[in-house]
Design a protein around this motif. Structure first.
Motif, PDB file in Angstrom:
ATOM      1  N   UNK A 141     -36.326 -21.775  41.998  1.00 13.16           N
ATOM      2  CA  UNK A 141     -36.757 -20.409  42.311  1.00 13.16           C
ATOM      3  C   UNK A 141     -36.357 -20.011  43.737  1.00 13.16           C
ATOM      4  N   UNK A 142     -35.451 -20.763  44.332  1.00 18.61           N
ATOM      5  CA  UNK A 142     -35.043 -20.515  45.714  1.00 18.61           C
ATOM      6  C   UNK A 142     -33.547 -20.745  45.959  1.00 18.61           C
ATOM      7  N   UNK A 143     -33.062 -21.907  45.492  1.00 21.47           N
ATOM      8  CA  UNK A 143     -31.739 -22.349  45.937  1.00 21.47           C
ATOM      9  C   UNK A 143     -30.599 -21.414  45.519  1.00 21.47           C
ATOM     10  N   UNK A 144     -30.688 -20.843  44.307  1.00 19.41           N
ATOM     11  CA  UNK A 144     -29.591 -20.023  43.809  1.00 19.41           C
ATOM     12  C   UNK A 144     -29.361 -18.781  44.660  1.00 19.41           C
ATOM     13  N   UNK A 145     -30.458 -18.064  44.972  1.00 18.54           N
ATOM     14  CA  UNK A 145     -30.313 -16.824  45.754  1.00 18.54           C
ATOM     15  C   UNK A 145     -29.771 -17.140  47.145  1.00 18.54           C
ATOM     16  N   UNK A 146     -30.301 -18.195  47.757  1.00 18.85           N
ATOM     17  CA  UNK A 146     -29.826 -18.526  49.103  1.00 18.85           C
ATOM     18  C   UNK A 146     -28.365 -18.980  49.079  1.00 18.85           C
ATOM     19  N   UNK A 147     -28.028 -19.809  48.076  1.00 17.36           N
ATOM     20  CA  UNK A 147     -26.653 -20.285  47.954  1.00 17.36           C
ATOM     21  C   UNK A 147     -25.699 -19.100  47.815  1.00 17.36           C
TER      22      UNK A 147
END
Ligand code: PA5
Length: 425
Positions: A78-84
């Motif tokens: 719920x975090x890594x994809x958007x930041x990546x």
């Protein structure tokens, strides 16, 4: 189209089992594989035409137009994809480059008071929106962070206005966050039941923060749609089949650690996303390739020694881009004090490619099988292609090794110990 280059495995006499890879892909497509209640990600390139996506874009635009700062609260999938994605498109300096739209701060991805206090300080006096993302709605780290920001918003704007500035991305029906969001009247987006956290970047989980930051999410979904055409096809040059089959083949030949090497700091978080995707999918039942990553050329000066001469348990997958849009040429120096005039007039990308190819040769000579993945450009379309490509290859690869690619039973173990230590009834 994403390309997989396999000539760096040939010297080791390792052959992939393409028949097994094709059978694994077929079982993903016909839904007969393990974990088949979590195959919703296969249809996410179609998200572009959905009503939910139209709402994601409208809400993203509202935040883009009205916010000075957006705090995105979530952890893991719920975090890594958007930041990546944000770093991939805008670089790791995404808040400093003059990009229009709100500054974006990621929180809830750990328990750290200093970090949280720093963001509270940074958003003070700014028009603030919060997107809290939790599929279960009960994950401790984002829930604790959200308490802090909910209170801050209510103290600053009053309860009614605060509830207009909070957007929740969560389960459609159940969970503590869904209950709270309904009670307080937050706008809600859905993490579909059949999409696991690490496969959710092409839903509101990833796309809402990106749209709010002004990123062209249509182009990302267009790239995913493009990749869908060739990653699900039974053709010899299907890169997802090739990558999955080769990584399984080197694993079966004793290479237990895969180092994904990426060409710049801006791709570092994409590698973090990749690590979760592969680590949580592969690593179970006492099996699985350990996913590690390096940023080149920086990490050649720290991890290079181990890769070249340490224990021979590694293989390497190098990610790079065919076309680099930023051009920067090495200038001539009159005194040539550093002896580098032989590089004068050369573009940085030419120098990087020489380093990449030199490293590959050295690593093969040192006993490290090398795969290469090439995308066309570091842009939104290629990002969408890479996401769908890596997800598909991950599913195929885990099915080949006989595990359920879509569960993560081991993630719960630490939680029950932690809750007991914290005195939860
Ligand atoms: O892949 C996973 O399931 C985990 O990494 C989760 O994404 C992470 O624990 C966050 O879970 P939730 O979205 O329920 O808060």
């Amino acid at each position: 189209m994403i390309k997989v280059i396999t000539d760096g495995v040939g010297p080791f006499g390792i052959e992939p089992d393409m028949k097994k890879a094709k059978a694994a892909l077929a079982s993903l497509k016909d839904g007969s594989c393990k974990g088949n209640d979590f195959l919703g990600w296969l249809k996410l390139p179609e998200y572009i035409g959905s009503e939910e996506y139209a709402r994601v874009k409208a809400c993203g635009k509202k935040i883009y137009d009205n916010a000075d700062a957006l705090v995105v609260i979530g952890i893991g999938g719920s975090y890594l994809g958007a930041r990546a994605a944000l770093e991939f498109i805008c670089s790791q300096r995404f808040n400093e480059t003059g990009r229009k739209g709100p500054k974006v701060y990621f929180l809830g991805n750990g328990i750290n008071a200093a970090d949280t206090l720093q963001v509270l300080e940074l958003v003070k006096g700014k028009s603030l929106y919060v997107n809290v993302i939790s599929k279960s709605g009960t994950t401790l780290e984002p829930a604790v962070s959200f308490r802090i920001f909910k209170k801050y918003l209510e103290d600053t704007y009053g309860k009614e206005e605060a509830s207009k500035r909070i957007v929740a991305t969560t389960d459609a029906r159940k969970g503590a966050l869904k209950g709270l969001a309904d009670a307080e009247g937050y706008e809600c987006f859905v993490v579909p039941d059949n999409v696991g956290g690490r496969y959710s970047v092409l839903t509101a989980v990833g796309l809402l923060p990106l749209a709010a930051a002004g990123i062209d999410t249509d182009a990302i979904l267009k790239g995913a749609k493009e990749a869908e055409k060739y990653c699900l096809a039974e053709r010899e040059d299907n890169p997802a089949l090739l990558y999955a089959a080769y990584r399984q083949a080197v694993y079966e030949n004793g290479k237990k650690v895969e180092v994904l090497s990426v060409p710049s700091e801006s791709v570092r978080f994409f590698a973090e996303w990749w690590k979760q995707l592969y680590g949580e999918s592969d690593g179970k039942d006492g099996k699985g390739i350990f996913p590690a990553s390096c940023v080149y050329t920086a990490d050649l000066h720290s991890m290079g020694q181990y890769i070249q001469e340490g224990e021979r348990i590694l293989f390497e997958t190098g990610l790079s881009f065919e076309n680099i849009s930023s051009k920067l040429v090495v200038p001539t120096s009159e005194d040539n004090a550093d002896g580098l005039n032989y590089l004068a007039g050369k573009d940085f990308s030419e120098i990087y490619n020489a380093a990449r190819d030199g490293v590959k040769k050295a690593h093969i000579d040192g006993g490290v099988p090398c795969l290469e993945i090439r995308a066309e450009k570091q842009d939104e379309v290629s990002l969408g292609e890479l996401i769908f490509f890596f997800e598909t290859a991950c599913g195929i690869s885990a099915i080949m090794s006989g595990v359920n690619p879509f569960n993560q039973p081991g993630v719960e173990a630490y939680k029950s110990n932690m809750f007991a230590l914290l005195g939860r009834k």
